[in-house]
Design an enzyme around this catalytic site. Sequence first.
Site, PDB file in Angstrom:
ATOM      1  N   THR A   1       0.831  -1.209   0.000  1.00 50.18           N
ATOM      2  CA  THR A   1       0.000   0.000   0.000  1.00 50.18           C
ATOM      3  C   THR A   1       0.865   1.258   0.000  1.00 50.18           C
ATOM      4  OG1 THR A   1      -1.654  -1.205   1.264  1.00 50.18           O
ATOM      5  CG2 THR A   1      -1.837   1.190   1.277  1.00 50.18           C
ATOM      6  N   VAL A   2       1.751   1.377   0.972  1.00 48.11           N
ATOM      7  CA  VAL A   2       2.532   2.616   1.126  1.00 48.11           C
ATOM      8  C   VAL A   2       3.595   2.736   0.035  1.00 48.11           C
ATOM      9  CG1 VAL A   2       3.925   3.994   2.703  1.00 48.11           C
ATOM     10  CG2 VAL A   2       2.134   2.518   3.622  1.00 48.11           C
TER      11      VAL A   2
ATOM     12  N   ALA B   1      13.269  19.659  -3.208  1.00 47.55           N
ATOM     13  CA  ALA B   1      14.561  19.052  -2.888  1.00 47.55           C
ATOM     14  C   ALA B   1      15.714  19.806  -3.550  1.00 47.55           C
ATOM     15  CB  ALA B   1      14.573  17.588  -3.336  1.00 47.55           C
TER      16      ALA B   1
ATOM     17  N   LYS C   1       6.396   1.322  12.578  1.00 43.77           N
ATOM     18  CA  LYS C   1       6.492   1.635  14.021  1.00 43.77           C
ATOM     19  C   LYS C   1       6.734   0.399  14.857  1.00 43.77           C
ATOM     20  CE  LYS C   1       2.474   0.785  12.542  1.00 43.77           C
ATOM     21  NZ  LYS C   1       1.656   1.266  11.424  1.00 43.77           N
TER      22      LYS C   1
ATOM     23  N   GLU D   1       8.981   9.774  10.041  1.00 46.27           N
ATOM     24  CA  GLU D   1       7.773  10.577  10.258  1.00 46.27           C
ATOM     25  C   GLU D   1       6.495   9.761  10.049  1.00 46.27           C
ATOM     26  OE1 GLU D   1       7.473  14.189  11.172  1.00 46.27           O
ATOM     27  OE2 GLU D   1       5.683  13.030  11.644  1.00 46.27           O
TER      28      GLU D   1
ATOM     29  N   GLY E   1      -6.721  -0.489   2.859  1.00 45.66           N
ATOM     30  CA  GLY E   1      -5.268  -0.352   3.066  1.00 45.66           C
ATOM     31  C   GLY E   1      -4.891   0.317   4.368  1.00 45.66           C
TER      32      GLY E   1
ATOM     33  N   ASP F   1      -0.841  -1.482  18.166  1.00 48.59           N
ATOM     34  CA  ASP F   1      -0.296  -0.487  17.229  1.00 48.59           C
ATOM     35  C   ASP F   1      -0.288   0.905  17.880  1.00 48.59           C
ATOM     36  OD1 ASP F   1       0.221   0.266  14.155  1.00 48.59           O
ATOM     37  OD2 ASP F   1      -1.306   1.642  14.918  1.00 48.59           O
TER      38      ASP F   1
ATOM     39  N   LYS G   1       2.975   3.321  18.907  1.00 44.70           N
ATOM     40  CA  LYS G   1       3.111   4.734  18.515  1.00 44.70           C
ATOM     41  C   LYS G   1       3.230   5.630  19.743  1.00 44.70           C
ATOM     42  CE  LYS G   1       0.583   3.967  14.224  1.00 44.70           C
ATOM     43  NZ  LYS G   1      -0.770   3.839  13.645  1.00 44.70           N
TER      44      LYS G   1
ATOM     45  N   GLY H   1      -3.537   4.986   5.362  1.00 48.89           N
ATOM     46  CA  GLY H   1      -3.943   5.035   3.961  1.00 48.89           C
ATOM     47  C   GLY H   1      -2.755   5.361   3.072  1.00 48.89           C
TER      48      GLY H   1
HETATM   49  P1  NAP Z   1       1.649  -3.994   2.877  1.00 50.01           P
HETATM   50  O1  NAP Z   1       0.625  -3.442   1.968  1.00 50.01           O
HETATM   51  O2  NAP Z   1       1.457  -5.304   3.519  1.00 50.01           O
HETATM   52  O3  NAP Z   1       3.019  -4.010   2.068  1.00 50.01           O
HETATM   53  C1  NAP Z   1       4.220  -4.543   2.550  1.00 50.01           C
HETATM   54  C2  NAP Z   1       5.037  -4.924   1.354  1.00 50.01           C
HETATM   55  O4  NAP Z   1       6.301  -5.415   1.797  1.00 50.01           O
HETATM   56  C3  NAP Z   1       4.395  -6.022   0.534  1.00 50.01           C
HETATM   57  O5  NAP Z   1       4.275  -5.567  -0.779  1.00 50.01           O
HETATM   58  C4  NAP Z   1       5.385  -7.168   0.655  1.00 50.01           C
HETATM   59  O6  NAP Z   1       5.581  -7.912  -0.507  1.00 50.01           O
HETATM   60  C5  NAP Z   1       6.664  -6.438   0.920  1.00 50.01           C
HETATM   61  N1  NAP Z   1       7.693  -7.311   1.471  1.00 50.01           N
HETATM   62  C6  NAP Z   1       7.608  -8.110   2.553  1.00 50.01           C
HETATM   63  N2  NAP Z   1       8.785  -8.733   2.733  1.00 50.01           N
HETATM   64  C7  NAP Z   1       9.603  -8.313   1.747  1.00 50.01           C
HETATM   65  C8  NAP Z   1      10.945  -8.600   1.380  1.00 50.01           C
HETATM   66  N3  NAP Z   1      11.676  -9.485   2.069  1.00 50.01           N
HETATM   67  N4  NAP Z   1      11.471  -7.973   0.305  1.00 50.01           N
HETATM   68  C9  NAP Z   1      10.759  -7.085  -0.397  1.00 50.01           C
HETATM   69  N5  NAP Z   1       9.456  -6.786  -0.117  1.00 50.01           N
HETATM   70  C10 NAP Z   1       8.925  -7.409   0.946  1.00 50.01           C
HETATM   71  O7  NAP Z   1       1.978  -2.951   4.032  1.00 50.01           O
HETATM   72  P2  NAP Z   1       1.790  -1.382   4.001  1.00 50.01           P
HETATM   73  O8  NAP Z   1       0.405  -1.067   4.422  1.00 50.01           O
HETATM   74  O9  NAP Z   1       2.327  -0.789   2.763  1.00 50.01           O
HETATM   75  O10 NAP Z   1       2.706  -0.994   5.250  1.00 50.01           O
HETATM   76  C11 NAP Z   1       4.120  -0.951   5.143  1.00 50.01           C
HETATM   77  C12 NAP Z   1       4.672  -0.397   6.441  1.00 50.01           C
HETATM   78  O11 NAP Z   1       4.142   0.915   6.629  1.00 50.01           O
HETATM   79  C13 NAP Z   1       4.246  -1.195   7.680  1.00 50.01           C
HETATM   80  O12 NAP Z   1       5.302  -1.193   8.596  1.00 50.01           O
HETATM   81  C14 NAP Z   1       3.068  -0.400   8.238  1.00 50.01           C
HETATM   82  O13 NAP Z   1       2.946  -0.533   9.631  1.00 50.01           O
HETATM   83  C15 NAP Z   1       3.488   1.005   7.887  1.00 50.01           C
HETATM   84  N6  NAP Z   1       2.387   1.953   7.755  1.00 50.01           N
HETATM   85  C16 NAP Z   1       1.303   1.643   6.997  1.00 50.01           C
HETATM   86  C17 NAP Z   1       0.277   2.571   6.856  1.00 50.01           C
HETATM   87  C18 NAP Z   1      -0.951   2.268   6.059  1.00 50.01           C
HETATM   88  O14 NAP Z   1      -1.898   3.061   6.121  1.00 50.01           O
HETATM   89  N7  NAP Z   1      -1.000   1.193   5.297  1.00 50.01           N
HETATM   90  C19 NAP Z   1       0.373   3.808   7.493  1.00 50.01           C
HETATM   91  C20 NAP Z   1       1.524   4.110   8.252  1.00 50.01           C
HETATM   92  C21 NAP Z   1       2.514   3.159   8.377  1.00 50.01           C
HETATM   93  P3  NAP Z   1       4.457  -8.722  -1.301  1.00 50.01           P
HETATM   94  O15 NAP Z   1       3.751  -7.657  -2.083  1.00 50.01           O
HETATM   95  O16 NAP Z   1       5.234  -9.626  -2.121  1.00 50.01           O
HETATM   96  O17 NAP Z   1       3.604  -9.366  -0.258  1.00 50.01           O
HETATM   97  N1  HSE Z   2      -2.532   0.230  10.714  1.00 55.74           N
HETATM   98  C1  HSE Z   2      -2.185   1.544  11.056  1.00 55.74           C
HETATM   99  C2  HSE Z   2      -3.435   2.309  11.466  1.00 55.74           C
HETATM  100  C3  HSE Z   2      -1.526   2.219   9.886  1.00 55.74           C
HETATM  101  O1  HSE Z   2      -4.538   1.841  11.184  1.00 55.74           O
HETATM  102  O2  HSE Z   2      -3.305   3.368  12.077  1.00 55.74           O
HETATM  103  C4  HSE Z   2      -0.948   3.550  10.232  1.00 55.74           C
HETATM  104  O3  HSE Z   2       0.156   3.409  11.080  1.00 55.74           O
END
Ligand code: NAP
Ligand code: HSE
Length: 431
Positions: A13-14, A33, A105, A129, A187, A201, A205, A302
């Site tokens: 997602t991110v 930048a 986090k 951030e 997401g 979670d 934080k 998101g």
């Molecule tokens: P996600 O959609 O599950 O994406 C994680 C990605 O990491 C997946 O595409 C996965 O690959 C990939 N991955 C896992 N192991 C890997 C490896 N060894 N090498 C390369 N890629 C690998 O998660 P997300 O929502 O983007 O979140 C990512 C991070 O941001 C998390 O730590 C989350 O806590 C944080 N975050 C998320 C949000 C949010 O709103 N989603 C907000 C703030 C922070 P595959 O595609 O192959 O499964």
């Molecule tokens: N899963 C987390 C939330 C993503 O719902 O707040 C943002 O860190």
Amino acid sequence: MEKTKVAIVGMGTVGAGVAKLLLDHGDRTARHAGRTMWLERVVVRDTKKTRRVDLPSGVLTDNLSDVTSDPEIKVVAQLIGGLEPARSIMLELLESGKDVVTANKALLAEHGGELFDRARDLGRSIAFEASVAGGIPIITSISQCLSANAITSLRGILNGTSNFIVTRMEESGAAFEDCVREAQELGYAEADPTMDVDGSDAAQKLAILSHLAFGVRIHWADIPRQGINDIETADIRYADEMGYRMKLLATAQLTDSGLQMRVAPMLIRKGKPLAEVRGAFNAVSVVGDAVGRVFFHGQGAGQMPTASAVVADMIDLAVGRTQLTFRTLELFSQAEARVEVCPSDEALSRFYFRFTVDDHPGVLGQMASILGGHKISIASVIQHEREGDAPVVPLVVMTDLANESAAAAALQEINELPTVSRGGVRFRVTD
Ligand code: NAP
Ligand code: HSE
């Protein structure tokens, strides 16, 4: 124009949002930048998987060494969740000379000390951030913009998924499980949404923010926490009837005995800023001795809100801003704690209780007498008429200020009454 080559590891997602911003808005990032932010590589596990963004050919790879062995790639956004392999990949990136951005986090709350020490030893920087409150610039605000203050209080809605679920339950009466599924589809949720709904979670934080704001050293799992999985639609309805909304709040309050910390669903009076935070939005209310109260509000989860914070961090690393402050700021330092955490058991609060009781004469009196025995005064009571032939009725009690241990003891005693058919629930109330 000068070019800084950057890379992304993890294209979920991110990661996809970050790629979109870099590819579709290169003019914008270049303006801020003062150089082109050139997306050189994106590392994924499976290069065949369909991705939500079109990447230029040759960018996608499943080989991390395409990034670590390229000295021209200076900045890497590491956007995979969980602890491993996220930790090892982060260390490998730092060892290979990259400055790293993370939104993870869970990783920082668990291994922040190790990762930051290693980065400092290697002369590298980590920017994070996006790890707290998604698109809200709360890390920079607390660690830099409010640095003239002694921060005395921090209260926030820090989990977008929980706030989204509770809002949906409140607005449409939707079932908990359906709302969780919806948050996953949008997401917002972690790969395992248990961490979202059980308060973990938000505790991670809160641990990060409190480390920065108060200089406490606490492991997130030691913060008393309760999740939204304890809330039923009935509680949201009764809260509404009494003029409150249910919110999963993360709080850190400085007292004479130390810092009281907690993550729990609480009832907040309607109209108060935190009560009006809806959907996947987050908010943080911070009180500093010089600035007074400051309120931050924005999308806490998101794709694009989170990518907004990640790309800003990438720009800060590319221009060298983060490097200026990384060494001096007290970020995840092993330095001695400035403030100790104190037990929150004696913290005073009003409480909401909901019991399911036999519809018999004297039941309300028994409860009132137990609460009175624990020196808890009743502020209001709701008991609606019995529906149909149901042998039990819900009984909701709102109290005046009471301490945590008295409220817990009263609940236990009431639950042992033969007229109480299901264990009662208890939530804090805050104005
Ligand atoms: P996600 O959609 O599950 O994406 C994680 C990605 O990491 C997946 O595409 C996965 O690959 C990939 N991955 C896992 N192991 C890997 C490896 N060894 N090498 C390369 N890629 C690998 O998660 P997300 O929502 O983007 O979140 C990512 C991070 O941001 C998390 O730590 C989350 O806590 C944080 N975050 C998320 C949000 C949010 O709103 N989603 C907000 C703030 C922070 P595959 O595609 O192959 O499964
Ligand atoms: N899963 C987390 C939330 C993503 O719902 O707040 C943002 O860190």
